[in-house]
Scaffold this active site. Structure first.
Site, PDB file in Angstrom:
ATOM      1  N   ASP A 120       5.029 -65.437 -12.303  1.00  0.00           N
ATOM      2  CA  ASP A 120       4.031 -65.900 -11.651  1.00  0.00           C
ATOM      3  C   ASP A 120       2.745 -66.186 -12.333  1.00  0.00           C
ATOM      4  O   ASP A 120       1.641 -66.695 -11.877  1.00  0.00           O
ATOM      5  CB  ASP A 120       3.689 -65.414  -9.972  1.00  0.00           C
ATOM      6  CG  ASP A 120       3.657 -63.871 -10.355  1.00  0.00           C
ATOM      7  OD1 ASP A 120       2.879 -63.328 -11.281  1.00  0.00           O
ATOM      8  OD2 ASP A 120       3.849 -63.189  -9.589  1.00  0.00           O
ATOM      9  N   HIS A 135      10.479 -61.697 -18.213  1.00  0.00           N
ATOM     10  CA  HIS A 135      11.596 -62.774 -17.635  1.00  0.00           C
ATOM     11  C   HIS A 135      10.832 -64.205 -17.709  1.00  0.00           C
ATOM     12  O   HIS A 135      11.330 -64.940 -16.937  1.00  0.00           O
ATOM     13  CB  HIS A 135      11.780 -62.273 -16.267  1.00  0.00           C
ATOM     14  CG  HIS A 135      12.606 -61.275 -15.878  1.00  0.00           C
ATOM     15  ND1 HIS A 135      12.470 -60.401 -14.789  1.00  0.00           N
ATOM     16  CD2 HIS A 135      13.388 -60.429 -16.659  1.00  0.00           C
ATOM     17  CE1 HIS A 135      13.209 -59.314 -15.145  1.00  0.00           C
ATOM     18  NE2 HIS A 135      14.002 -59.411 -15.982  1.00  0.00           N
ATOM     19  N   CYS A 143      13.689 -77.261 -22.729  1.00  0.00           N
ATOM     20  CA  CYS A 143      14.946 -78.204 -22.881  1.00  0.00           C
ATOM     21  C   CYS A 143      16.156 -77.171 -23.575  1.00  0.00           C
ATOM     22  O   CYS A 143      16.072 -76.836 -24.639  1.00  0.00           O
ATOM     23  CB  CYS A 143      14.702 -79.377 -23.930  1.00  0.00           C
ATOM     24  SG  CYS A 143      16.310 -80.414 -24.106  1.00  0.00           S
ATOM     25  N   CYS A 194      14.875 -84.200 -20.289  1.00  0.00           N
ATOM     26  CA  CYS A 194      13.970 -84.012 -21.446  1.00  0.00           C
ATOM     27  C   CYS A 194      13.418 -85.390 -22.167  1.00  0.00           C
ATOM     28  O   CYS A 194      14.423 -86.100 -22.026  1.00  0.00           O
ATOM     29  CB  CYS A 194      14.439 -83.237 -22.577  1.00  0.00           C
ATOM     30  SG  CYS A 194      13.386 -82.912 -24.257  1.00  0.00           S
ATOM     31  N   CYS A 197      14.808 -85.722 -25.908  1.00  0.00           N
ATOM     32  CA  CYS A 197      16.263 -85.954 -26.245  1.00  0.00           C
ATOM     33  C   CYS A 197      17.014 -86.185 -25.322  1.00  0.00           C
ATOM     34  O   CYS A 197      18.309 -86.549 -25.343  1.00  0.00           O
ATOM     35  CB  CYS A 197      16.870 -84.473 -27.034  1.00  0.00           C
ATOM     36  SG  CYS A 197      16.838 -83.116 -26.047  1.00  0.00           S
TER      37      CYS A 197
END
Length: 301
Positions: A120, A135, A143, A194, A197
């Site tokens: 957060d 994390h 991506c 994305c 790509c």
């Protein structure tokens, strides 16, 4: 079939009882070199529920796993629809007294570092510097094809434009920013690729079933090695990603202190577990040390 990750822990031994004595925590902080390891419990007073405490989200919500997210377009639609709605609430959360106390301890040179299991970014919003996000963070998107990173707010704007009529009512918001919605509420949600790509986008967070990057783990292990003591704040230590650092500290003879209202998987490695609300406990410790914590938090982008 959705796989439920192993998220629960049941004590199999007699654990030391919790205490309300904050003196050992104050002593450790006054000596300096304290490494903070924080979990979801430090953010509950900011309106973000935890996983396992009273009313925790695991009682009603199975977090998305990495395997499910990468294997199923339907799972990604469900995740991004729920996360997009949750982001509106999650992104408005502000640091609470616990976050501000940790930042104040850092400003006064009492900490060697902060490792957080949370996604957060509230420690940084409170003013803590050099926070290692074990994390990851919901503020970023990655991506899976080309590895490009982008800001979550940019994706949020794109999703708003692609889903102008998406405005369901959620049953709740979870610690990972995921809102509780039914399959029917998300079935028409449009997921975006994305822009570079056309690959699959994923929040830059470690999902359940996904490994923490090895270089990040080693960075945290080095922080544990250099710490004078380890202070765990608001974590049940149920999953190994956090528990391993408690075990490392204990094996090295580094004092471990825990502030968490409920029993934790690390209690047997700790000198004490203080069973008090974090905001109240950390503010009381700061008062004992003569450290003000009433610095207002800055607005979040």
């Amino acid at each position: 079939m959705r796989m439920r990750p192993t998220l629960s822990w049941t004590p199999t031994e007699d654990l030391p009882p919790g205490t309300t004595d904050l003196e050992p925590v104050a002593d450790a902080l006054s000596a300096g070199g304290v490494l903070v390891l924080s979990g979801a419990g430090i953010s509950t007073e900011s309106g973000i529920p935890d996983y396992r405490g009273e009313g925790g989200s695991l009682s009603r919500h199975t977090p998305m796993t990495y395997q499910e997210f990468t294997a199923s377009a339907q799972a990604r639609r469900r995740y991004w629809a729920r996360s997009h709605l949750g982001w509106r609430t999650f992104g408005r959360a502000r640091p609470n007294a616990g976050h501000r106390a940790v930042a104040a301890f850092g400003r006064h040179g009492l900490l060697s570092g902060v490792i957080t299991q949370n996604v957060d970014s509230l420690h940084q919003a409170a003013g803590s510097e050099g926070v290692v996000e074990l994390h990851g963070s919901l503020d970023r998107v990655v991506c899976l094809a080309c590895g490009a990173f982008s800001a979550r707010r940019e994706l949020a704007q794109r999703l708003e434009a692609a889903n102008p009529d998406f405005d369901p009512v959620a049953a709740g918001i979870n610690p990972d920013g995921d809102a509780d919605l039914t399959d029917e509420q998300v079935e028409d949600f449009r997921v975006l690729p994305c822009v570079i790509c056309g690959g699959i986008l994923k929040p830059d967070v470690v999902f359940f079933g996904e490994a923490v990057p090895p270089q990040r783990v080693e960075q945290c292990r080095e922080m544990v090695r250099e710490a004078a003591s380890l202070l765990v704040l608001g974590s049940s230590l149920t999953v190994m990603s956090g528990l391993r650092f408690v075990r490392q500290a204990a094996q090295a003879g580094t004092p471990v202190l825990i502030i968490n209202r409920d029993q934790t998987r690390g209690d047997r490695h700790a000198l004490i577990r203080v069973a008090l609300p974090l905001g109240r406990a950390l503010t009381a410790v700061a008062d004992r040390l003569g450290i003000p914590v009433d610095v207002p938090d800055s607005p979040r982008a």
